[in-house]
Every structure is written in structure tokens, then in C-alpha cells.
Design a protein around this motif. Sequence first.
Motif, mmCIF file in Angstrom:
data_model
loop_
_atom_site.group_PDB
_atom_site.id
_atom_site.type_symbol
_atom_site.label_atom_id
_atom_site.label_comp_id
_atom_site.label_asym_id
_atom_site.label_seq_id
_atom_site.Cartn_x
_atom_site.Cartn_y
_atom_site.Cartn_z
ATOM 1 N N HIS A 1 79.770 -24.443 -14.344
ATOM 2 C CA HIS A 1 78.931 -24.989 -14.359
ATOM 3 C C HIS A 1 79.046 -26.508 -14.950
ATOM 4 C CE1 HIS A 1 77.420 -25.480 -18.574
ATOM 5 N NE2 HIS A 1 78.070 -26.164 -19.074
ATOM 6 N N HIS B 1 76.457 -30.149 -15.451
ATOM 7 C CA HIS B 1 74.980 -30.540 -14.970
ATOM 8 C C HIS B 1 75.108 -31.762 -14.406
ATOM 9 C CE1 HIS B 1 75.207 -28.296 -19.298
ATOM 10 N NE2 HIS B 1 76.430 -28.311 -19.514
ATOM 11 N N HIS C 1 75.168 -21.728 -22.417
ATOM 12 C CA HIS C 1 76.558 -22.038 -22.964
ATOM 13 C C HIS C 1 76.979 -20.873 -24.422
ATOM 14 C CE1 HIS C 1 74.855 -26.296 -22.127
ATOM 15 N NE2 HIS C 1 76.313 -26.157 -21.035
ATOM 16 N N HIS D 1 82.417 -21.656 -21.726
ATOM 17 C CA HIS D 1 83.097 -21.843 -22.501
ATOM 18 C C HIS D 1 83.571 -20.634 -22.963
ATOM 19 C CE1 HIS D 1 81.740 -25.802 -22.020
ATOM 20 N NE2 HIS D 1 80.659 -26.031 -22.312
ATOM 21 N N ASP E 1 82.144 -28.443 -16.504
ATOM 22 C CA ASP E 1 80.550 -29.416 -17.913
ATOM 23 C C ASP E 1 80.192 -30.441 -16.952
ATOM 24 O OD1 ASP E 1 79.093 -29.157 -19.289
ATOM 25 O OD2 ASP E 1 80.340 -28.683 -20.902
HETATM 26 ZN ZN LIG Z 1 77.721 -27.743 -20.446
#
Ligand SMILES: [Zn+2]
Length: 420
Positions: free
Chosen positions: A56, A58, A201, A238, A290
Motif C-alpha cells: 500500500h 501513494h 483504506h 490499515h 503508505d
Molecule cells: Zn494510504
Amino acid sequence: MKPLTVSGAVLDGAPVGLRCVDGRIAALGAEVVSEPGDETIEAGGAPLVAPLVNGHTHAAMTLFRGHGGDLPLMRWLREVVWPVEAKLDAEDVYWGTRLACAEMIRSGTTHFWDMYWQPGATARAVEDAGLRATIGGPLFDVDGKTEAMQRAARGYLEELAESGPLVAASLAPHAIYTVSEELLRWTAEQAAERGIAVHIHLAETEQEVDDCVAAHGERPAAYLDRLGVLGERTLLAHGVWLDEAELGLIAERGCTVVTNPVANMKLAVGGIFPYPAARRAGVAVGLGTDGAGSNDSLDLLADLKLFALAQRHANGDPTVLPAAEAWRVATGACSPLLGGAELAVGGAADFLLLRRDCPELGLGDLHADLVYAASGSAVDTTVVAGRVLMRGGEIPGLGEIVSHAAERARGLGIGRAGRS
Ligand SMILES: [Zn+2]
């Protein structure tokens, strides 16, 4: 592309050679030797290991590194992230992603799951970098413009469909508090029809759970299940606040939960993913960084230590997550969805050679050293689909990537004086 032969590596303590043809491992064993015309690597006794899967991130948020991070999640999103993101163009995302790819190549990640704007630019950057990625443009319709978002989502998928074999498309509704029930149902239907993953998420903060119960009378996983979102191709990022009933439901549906311990600690969400309960329930699990905005590093090997330590500490039990198991989580081996590469004949030719002179790698258990002592700097060579992306810690063109990314960040008002 020429076949690639690695000789003199060490796998599970035994000398080994490996030959890659057409992006796959064609031969693996003590007797493997190169053939005329092969590209060759003499590993000189370097450990050969499976690469990491960042479940996960970005990626292009590398541009926001160090930018206004000392805020709670919702204030950080509203006051820092979303205003800058409103200005982003495709070139920003391209260079931010190239920078992220360089960092991942350097620290041993060969496949990442991305959720970000301009997914076509992300895909172009991933292909130019030579990595693998499963990419989805984020879906939001808090503004009530559900149909416009559906059109945008179709556009994202069309752009991603033009990508080569190392890129896969997904649908990425941002979260249950930013996406309507209607859009979530539509996402689930589209994903099922197209046979692609859903990346969302979930249960990151306790507030999210409380709000979900207040609005829908059920907890987040039950809510998503009612809308048809939970399935074998669903990745839940998460899961900090999932309870036992939700974990049981998630296991039954075959979803994967990706824990992001460093981002959770940085944003101080007040808990950690209940790993022992998830394992007991049979949930597929992966590890993620993340985005660089909330981590700020993409070095998954460094985060692996935090993952293991947080679980041991929070559960008051040093046996709760053995090092070999933590390593398997980070390589994607504990989730059929994540697409981890096993080192086996016929498998994808994705692998790492570790530095022979790495001071953090001792003579004891390699997994323990990798989890607790090493960081990404232990990686010497990164190979994806039989293509060498880094050798001897050197990534071709890195200087140019860093300087382009800095220029794009400055254009967004983020750069600082003296940084070129
Ligand atoms: Zn995220």
C-alpha cells in the motif's frame, strides 16, 4: 532482452546459480552456468532472496516529503495534502513516481500497490523504471458528483489498459468516509465484471469506525460486505481498528489486509493492526509503507522491523511474530492477492542479491538479520522480470530523477532553498 545468468549466489545457505529467460526463472540450482550471449552476474557469495512487495502506497507523494506532517490525519489531509493535490499534473505524478520507484528499487521492493491521481502517469513511470505495480486512481465523491467520478474511473482504467505486462489495473475507492454507498456498490460491480482488484483504506482510525456505526449501524467491514466490496481481490489498507468479528468476515471473504505500521505511528492513530487475531482468523496479510507523505520513507525493509517490534510490544509476547514469518509477510507470501515472487523455476525472474560486505548481516539467521538489523541499504542488486534495475547499489539515471522530482516539488510550492 538477453537471458541473464547469476552465478555464485547463496540461497538458504547453499551455493546456487540462476538463469532467467523471457522474464522467468528458467533454471535454478548448484549446477546452473551461463550460456554464450547471456548477460552475467558473478554474485561472489552474495545471499539471493525473494524481493519485497509494498502492499500500500501513494508513490508520487514523494513530492510532499517533509511537508506539513505534524498534524492529525484529517487536518493533514484537508490543510496540507488535498490543496497541493488540486494543483498536480501528470508530469508531477510521473517524476514523483520515478523518485519513489528509485527508492523502492534501492531498498528491495519490486512490486507495489498504488492509489493515486493521474494513474496513467504512474503507470508510465513504473514501466520506465522497470518495476511492477498494481495501480488505481483514487475514487472520491464527497462532493456528490458520483457520475463524474464513474466517468473518471472508466478513463483511468482505459489509460491503464494501455500499459505493458508489469502493470495491473485496480479500482481504488479512497475510504468509506470519502466514497458514497452508491459509488462503492458500483466499484464492486465493475471490479467483479473486469476481474480486477479493489484497493481501499479501511479502519485506519477509531473515529472512522465510530462514524460508520453512527451512519450505517454497522462496523466498517460489515458495511463494505453489505455493499458487495469484500472478496478475494479486495485489498484493505490499515485495518487497525478491525474487531474479531470483522476479521472473521474478512477471512471468510478471502480479502487481504495490508498493515502500514510506520504510517499508523506517524499519524498516531492510537492502535496497531491486530495481527495475532488476524492470523488466528486466517486473514491474508501484507505489509505496506503508505505514501511518503505519512511515513516518510518507502524503505519497506526498515518498516519490517517496526512491524515486528510493534506486534511483539503491543501483544506483550516476543514469540508473536517469528522473523521468518515477518519476512514472508513483507515478500507478499502470506497473501495470494499481493503477487509475491517465489524463487522457483517457472516463476517470475524477480529477486535481490544482498551486499556481501553488509555489516548488518551476520552469521546467524538471515531472516532475523533482515528483519531486525538490516535496512534497504543491505540490497546490492535488484532484478525484475530478468532485467537488472540496480547493480552494486547503483541505479542508472538516479541523479536526473532526483533533480526532476525536486523541480516538480518546487513548482507545487514545496521545494526548499538550496536543494537542487
Ligand atoms: Zn494510504
